[in-house]
Write a protein that holds these residues in place. Structure first.
Motif, mmCIF file in Angstrom:
data_model
loop_
_atom_site.group_PDB
_atom_site.id
_atom_site.type_symbol
_atom_site.label_atom_id
_atom_site.label_comp_id
_atom_site.label_asym_id
_atom_site.label_seq_id
_atom_site.Cartn_x
_atom_site.Cartn_y
_atom_site.Cartn_z
ATOM 1 N N GLY A 1 1.011 -1.130 -0.133
ATOM 2 C CA GLY A 1 -0.467 0.116 0.056
ATOM 3 C C GLY A 1 1.000 1.232 -0.059
ATOM 4 N N ALA A 2 0.220 1.929 0.268
ATOM 5 C CA ALA A 2 0.639 3.428 0.173
ATOM 6 C C ALA A 2 1.488 4.052 1.283
ATOM 7 C CB ALA A 2 -0.143 4.647 -0.167
ATOM 8 N N ALA A 3 3.409 4.367 0.901
ATOM 9 C CA ALA A 3 4.156 4.890 2.211
ATOM 10 C C ALA A 3 3.381 6.058 2.341
ATOM 11 C CB ALA A 3 5.632 4.444 1.731
ATOM 12 N N ARG A 4 3.994 6.167 3.647
ATOM 13 C CA ARG A 4 3.424 7.632 4.153
ATOM 14 C C ARG A 4 4.927 8.423 5.236
ATOM 15 N NH1 ARG A 4 0.845 9.545 9.509
ATOM 16 N NH2 ARG A 4 1.084 7.032 10.248
ATOM 17 N N GLN A 5 5.010 9.411 4.753
ATOM 18 C CA GLN A 5 6.425 9.782 5.598
ATOM 19 C C GLN A 5 5.969 10.580 6.564
ATOM 20 O OE1 GLN A 5 9.184 12.363 2.828
ATOM 21 N NE2 GLN A 5 8.470 14.795 4.241
ATOM 22 N N LEU A 6 6.762 9.578 7.930
ATOM 23 C CA LEU A 6 6.635 10.441 8.625
ATOM 24 C C LEU A 6 7.948 11.999 9.730
ATOM 25 C CD1 LEU A 6 6.263 7.422 11.139
ATOM 26 C CD2 LEU A 6 4.664 8.894 9.728
ATOM 27 N N TYR A 7 9.160 11.701 8.881
ATOM 28 C CA TYR A 7 10.147 12.606 9.343
ATOM 29 C C TYR A 7 10.538 12.720 8.155
ATOM 30 C CZ TYR A 7 14.562 14.139 11.423
ATOM 31 O OH TYR A 7 15.031 15.469 11.716
#
Length: 181
Positions: free
Chosen positions: A33-39
């Motif tokens: 699935g889609a990756a999300r940037q956390l930092y």
């Protein structure tokens, strides 16, 4: 992508991703699935060794920043709130939580030689757990997840020698209790 770390429930994957000399912390569903940037830090900052807290609410990692700083940070996954655990000239690397979440263990060269340190998360108390001349690295690398009872064999594997006592006290006590004043 590098240095993947599964969340404790196995549903998410944290990892470092980079391009053009900068890396950032990402999270995605473990099954795809889609990756999300956390930092993402400033240009040329580098993210290393992400590790989940046992409850899956935080990710601790080491970040290199301009000026030669290599410090530990803790990020609350849902809110994105970032807390710096260290900000000094020491190189702080390879964080790992104890399964009860009470401590964050890591290696640091703050005395000039890498040794394992423990940070009690609730109080912020920090102390040196090992004191070896050859250095002690990656407290959770050889036998994750690390518990105080696992620290001695883990360090023995890491540095290649038995580690049963630190300054005359059992090694497990050195992690589980602050040193006497």
């Amino acid at each position: 992508a590098r240095e993947p770390a599964y969340s404790p429930d196995g549903t998410r994957l944290a990892f470092a991703q980079g391009d053009l000399g900068t890396s950032w912390l990402m999270v995605m569903p473990a099954r795809g699935g889609a990756a999300r940037q956390l930092y993402r830090g400033a240009r040329y900052s580098q993210v290393y060794s992400p590790t989940w807290s046992p409850d899956g609410k935080e990710i601790a990692f080491s970040v290199w920043e301009a000026g030669g700083y290599r410090d530990l940070v803790v990020l609350e996954v849902e809110s994105g709130k970032l807390r710096r655990v260290s900000r000094d000239r020491a190189l702080d690397v390879d964080p790992v939580y104890t399964p009860d979440g009470r401590y964050l263990l890591f290696s640091s060269d703050r005395t000039g030689i890498y040794n394992v340190y423990a940070l009690e998360r609730r109080s912020g108390a920090l102390w040196q757990v090992t004191n070896v001349l050859g250095g002690a690295f990656q407290p959770g690398h050889y036998a994750p997840p690390v518990t105080p009872a696992d620290v001695a064999p883990t360090l023995a594997s890491t540095i290649g020698m038995p580690m049963h006592e630190v300054e005359g006290r059992p090694l497990t006590d050195a992690v589980a209790h602050r040193p006497p004043p």
